[in-house]
Write an enzyme that holds these catalytic residues in place. Structure first.
Site, PDB file in Angstrom:
ATOM      1  N   SER A 199      44.678  48.547  53.533  1.00  0.00           N
ATOM      2  CA  SER A 199      45.138  49.593  52.612  1.00  0.00           C
ATOM      3  C   SER A 199      45.802  50.712  53.395  1.00  0.00           C
ATOM      4  CB  SER A 199      43.936  50.172  51.859  1.00  0.00           C
ATOM      5  OG  SER A 199      44.294  51.360  51.189  1.00  0.00           O
ATOM      6  N   TYR A 212      34.985  53.016  51.402  1.00  0.00           N
ATOM      7  CA  TYR A 212      36.107  52.063  51.235  1.00  0.00           C
ATOM      8  C   TYR A 212      37.122  52.218  52.353  1.00  0.00           C
ATOM      9  CZ  TYR A 212      40.404  50.200  49.049  1.00  0.00           C
ATOM     10  OH  TYR A 212      41.573  49.513  48.790  1.00  0.00           O
TER      11      TYR A 212
HETATM   12  P1  NAD Z   1      41.636  43.977  41.313  1.00  0.00           P
HETATM   13  O1  NAD Z   1      40.489  44.639  40.668  1.00  0.00           O
HETATM   14  O2  NAD Z   1      42.639  43.318  40.449  1.00  0.00           O
HETATM   15  O3  NAD Z   1      41.140  42.867  42.351  1.00  0.00           O
HETATM   16  C1  NAD Z   1      39.948  42.982  43.088  1.00  0.00           C
HETATM   17  C2  NAD Z   1      39.135  41.736  42.794  1.00  0.00           C
HETATM   18  O4  NAD Z   1      38.022  41.697  43.678  1.00  0.00           O
HETATM   19  C3  NAD Z   1      38.537  41.705  41.400  1.00  0.00           C
HETATM   20  O5  NAD Z   1      39.362  40.973  40.521  1.00  0.00           O
HETATM   21  C4  NAD Z   1      37.166  41.067  41.575  1.00  0.00           C
HETATM   22  O6  NAD Z   1      37.049  39.811  40.939  1.00  0.00           O
HETATM   23  C5  NAD Z   1      37.058  40.889  43.083  1.00  0.00           C
HETATM   24  N1  NAD Z   1      35.740  41.300  43.562  1.00  0.00           N
HETATM   25  C6  NAD Z   1      35.250  42.550  43.598  1.00  0.00           C
HETATM   26  N2  NAD Z   1      33.989  42.525  44.079  1.00  0.00           N
HETATM   27  C7  NAD Z   1      33.704  41.227  44.363  1.00  0.00           C
HETATM   28  C8  NAD Z   1      32.561  40.555  44.853  1.00  0.00           C
HETATM   29  N3  NAD Z   1      31.441  41.200  45.184  1.00  0.00           N
HETATM   30  N4  NAD Z   1      32.597  39.195  44.959  1.00  0.00           N
HETATM   31  C9  NAD Z   1      33.721  38.511  44.607  1.00  0.00           C
HETATM   32  N5  NAD Z   1      34.841  39.097  44.164  1.00  0.00           N
HETATM   33  C10 NAD Z   1      34.821  40.444  44.026  1.00  0.00           C
HETATM   34  O7  NAD Z   1      42.304  45.073  42.270  1.00  0.00           O
HETATM   35  P2  NAD Z   1      43.469  45.007  43.379  1.00  0.00           P
HETATM   36  O8  NAD Z   1      43.943  46.399  43.480  1.00  0.00           O
HETATM   37  O9  NAD Z   1      44.407  43.922  43.115  1.00  0.00           O
HETATM   38  O10 NAD Z   1      42.654  44.718  44.711  1.00  0.00           O
HETATM   39  C11 NAD Z   1      43.005  43.704  45.619  1.00  0.00           C
HETATM   40  C12 NAD Z   1      42.962  44.245  47.036  1.00  0.00           C
HETATM   41  O11 NAD Z   1      43.980  45.219  47.205  1.00  0.00           O
HETATM   42  C13 NAD Z   1      41.661  44.927  47.451  1.00  0.00           C
HETATM   43  O12 NAD Z   1      41.336  44.542  48.770  1.00  0.00           O
HETATM   44  C14 NAD Z   1      42.014  46.378  47.429  1.00  0.00           C
HETATM   45  O13 NAD Z   1      41.221  47.138  48.313  1.00  0.00           O
HETATM   46  C15 NAD Z   1      43.437  46.299  47.912  1.00  0.00           C
HETATM   47  N6  NAD Z   1      44.225  47.497  47.689  1.00  0.00           N
HETATM   48  C16 NAD Z   1      44.476  47.910  46.420  1.00  0.00           C
HETATM   49  C17 NAD Z   1      45.208  49.065  46.232  1.00  0.00           C
HETATM   50  C18 NAD Z   1      45.522  49.567  44.855  1.00  0.00           C
HETATM   51  O14 NAD Z   1      46.017  50.686  44.744  1.00  0.00           O
HETATM   52  N7  NAD Z   1      45.273  48.815  43.813  1.00  0.00           N
HETATM   53  C19 NAD Z   1      45.688  49.785  47.338  1.00  0.00           C
HETATM   54  C20 NAD Z   1      45.421  49.320  48.612  1.00  0.00           C
HETATM   55  C21 NAD Z   1      44.671  48.182  48.780  1.00  0.00           C
END
Ligand code: NAD
Ligand code: MG
Length: 306
Positions: A199, A212
């Site tokens: 991130s 986080y």
């Molecule tokens: P999202 O909620 O769509 O996806 C995250 C997924 O993680 C969820 O769908 C869930 O099923 C899964 N998850 C959570 N806890 C879990 C567990 N204990 N066991 C199994 N699965 C689990 O959100 P996203 O934003 O697409 O996140 C994907 C990645 O992107 C993450 O690593 C997040 O940190 C990263 N990220 C997101 C952003 C943002 O702004 N959305 C920014 C930087 C990084």
């Protein structure tokens, strides 16, 4: 579509649209959700490339595992990988995400590829071993492992962070990567690719996301170090990371109370859409990235990562 008097297109009328204006800009309506959040409750809806992503056969015949592949970035990666020719196993956490997972599976199958969804908590080593076992039973090999699932929660004060949440954040975001990489490695042939989602918080930590952000910094270190370990051992497996900036996914309305202005603090003045992140994963997974390992590709809407 933004008007041509918008500052991002000023004086360039008729020359095409700025990427800045391609997707909705805040403010968005306040639409809080319970963790882990679902696509259907999002307003505005996110774009995972359902209508737009065109594959170029860059992952023909490959097998990919994507954690958190039900929604958000992982869903867009699953759709893109399938349209590039890969079979896909998605993992996800919760019953409430069944519909999102079914939808991803539908898009993978519509692309003519095979899809499996495995539900459960990746903070358990046994569950991570199960995910790898299911993929190997079904597909006979693993070419690409995308460690993408994560947990976060906004907390205003240090005293507001319970110890269990600190531990959970590391277990879900960091420990799972070790479990999954360890279980997958014996089944990954030379030419394989591991891609970890970090991130912009690894570079510029948000104080309301203390645990986080610390996991995301640890993921950067793990990525560059595992790259060295696997290449030095002659495994021929590349290990890279993608560092998204603010992306419009269920993670946001389910963990950030003031999400109405989410993404406004980028030079794009809006969050990215999952479809805008997926090509980074396709590139790192593909043979076009053959000499790239130990790297992090930022997809931040102009937020700085130096
Ligand atoms: P999202 O909620 O769509 O996806 C995250 C997924 O993680 C969820 O769908 C869930 O099923 C899964 N998850 C959570 N806890 C879990 C567990 N204990 N066991 C199994 N699965 C689990 O959100 P996203 O934003 O697409 O996140 C994907 C990645 O992107 C993450 O690593 C997040 O940190 C990263 N990220 C997101 C952003 C943002 O702004 N959305 C920014 C930087 C990084
Ligand atoms: Mg989800």
């Amino acid at each position: 579509m933004a008007s041509t008097t918008d500052k991002h297109n000023k004086g360039t009328e008729g020359l095409g649209e700025s990427p800045v204006n391609k997707y909705p800009k805040p403010p968005f309506p306040k639409t809080p959700q319970e963790v882990p959040g679902t696509e259907s409750a999002m307003n505005p809806k996110a774009d995972h490339g359902e209508q737009s992503y065109r594959g170029k056969n860059r992952l023909a015949g490959k097998v990919a595992i994507i954690t958190g592949g039900d929604s958000g970035i992982g869903k867009a990666v699953a759709i893109a990988f399938a349209r590039e020719g890969a079979d896909v196993l998605i993992s996800y956490l919760d019953d409430v995400e069944d519909r999102d997972a079914e939808d991803t599976v539908k898009y993978v199958r519509e692309a003519g590829r095979e899809a499996i969804a495995v539900k459960g908590d990746i903070s358990s080593e046994a569950h991570c071993q199960k995910i790898i076992g299911v993929a190997v039973d079904k597909f006979g090999k693993i070419d690409i492992l995308v460690n993408n699932a994560a947990y976060q929660m906004s907390r205003e004060k240090l005293q507001d962070i319970p110890a269990w949440e600190w531990e959970k954040t590391f277990a879900v975001n960091m420990h799972s990567m070790f479990y999954l990489c360890k279980a997958a490695e014996p089944h990954m042939a030379p030419g394989g690719s591991i891609i970890n989602t970090t991130s912009v918080n690894a570079y510029e930590p948000n104080p309301t996301l203390l645990p986080y952000a610390a996991t995301k910094a640890a993921i950067q270190n793990f990525t560059s170090n595992l790259n060295q370990l696997l290449l030095e051992q002659g495994k021929g497996i590349r290990v890279n990371a993608v560092a998204p900036g603010p992306i419009w996914t269920p993670l946001i309305p389910s963990t950030i109370p003031d999400h109405e202005h989410f993404g406004e603090n980028t030079p794009f003045e809006r969050p990215g859409q999952p479809v805008e992140v997926a090509p980074a994963y396709v590139f790192l997974a593909s043979e076009e990235a053959n000499y790239i390992s130990g790297a992090t590709l930022p997809v931040t809407g102009g937020r700085i990562t130096i």
